[in-house]
Design an enzyme around this catalytic site. Sequence first.
Site: not given
Ligand code: URA
Length: 435
Positions: A82, A183, A168, A161, A187
Amino acid sequence: MNMNDMIVKKRDGGKLSLEEIQFFVDGYTKGQIPDYQASALLMAIYFIGMDKEETYALTAAMRDSGDVADLSAIKGIKVDKHSTGGVGDKTTFIVGPMAAACGVPVAKMSGRGLGFTGGTVDKMESIPGFHTVLEEQEFLDLVNEHGISIIGQTGSIAPADKKIYGLRDVTGTVENLSLITSSIMSKKLASGSDAIVLDVKCGDGAFMETLEEAQRLGQLMVEIGNADGKKTVAVITDMEQPLGQAVGNSLEVIEAMETLKGKGPEDITKLSLTLAGLMIYVGGKAESPEQGQAMAKQSIEDGTALEKMRLFIQGQGGDPRILDDYSLFPQHAFSAEAVSPASGFVQALHAKKVGIASQHTGAGRATKEDSIDMTAGIYLRKKTGDPVEKGEVLATVHGMDEAKVKAGAAELQKAYVIGSQKPRERELVKKIIGL
Ligand code: URA
């Protein structure tokens, strides 16, 4: 439990309990807690912060707010990779096939782009016919058969999220270590792989602008991943200028293909080998990251990684002949050039400005509802450190909308800083955490 008490507790520097965090995540996801209270709590967290225990509790609650993928039907150690988001970052299409060629199954869920950073799913969809929505069984079968499949992340993965990030984004509470970590990691942990390699970007085009901040984020994400039983490593990498020369969906996929043929730009090749080496190592197929890197390099030299790319494209409905014939990609109608206003050296090439110029030409979306021009994007002919002559072409902008392409070229010109001194070379791979 009461949201008002929790807001006051956090505002005054207190620590939230696991039960309180669970209450907030459940209640907000189900629509039982209003936006104004959730916003106030997020702002209190933004200023006060959370410790590791609170961050893990938040991550776990968000992970469990939806489905947690079961990849046990896939043989071997599944490794995910990621990136925290950058400009011109097409490494997924390179490291996925390399890792698969070296025996590491890649069963990955990816997102779309929003804002100035691109998304893997959008990039893949520039290949005509390529599907990013597959039935679960089809996804598992493809990984077992070919070693690789990448699909779009569904709404049932970490729905908390999605809701919290949306809030946010409009309440000035994105840039907090614990909130970013929970966050991203919720995932990743819900996506079902056994090990995770994180590419934490640092610099002008990244959430974390300084090395210290990026290191703290990497360290926290590694701790949270390991606390959940997934071997996690993080690589801190430079995002001061875009990666490679191509920015924009089909242009980036073509550059990834060239890299798999051994003809990619130096920075993309180096970063891909580093990340793939780590994936192969945490996937248990190499004794060390260095050996993993050597195996990844070999997979380019002997063509096995390119062959995996072919199977990957074919498996998900794309025409694999596109690897040998780039004219099968949608073709742009217009192009415009950004030229150098002076002679000297490229002192800097601001990643964020390039990303925004690319988005404005149609390669990215400003809102989730916007459609994408798959042909739109930028080809950077000069990068930081390159000598330039006055009037020489710095970059070419492509797309289907003539006005946007022209405006993109003018905008792009401002991303370049030209000066008389050759700048010091920046380190691409700055640190590896969690080995
Ligand atoms: N990518 C995400 O999925 N969440 C964040 O808070 C920042 C970058």
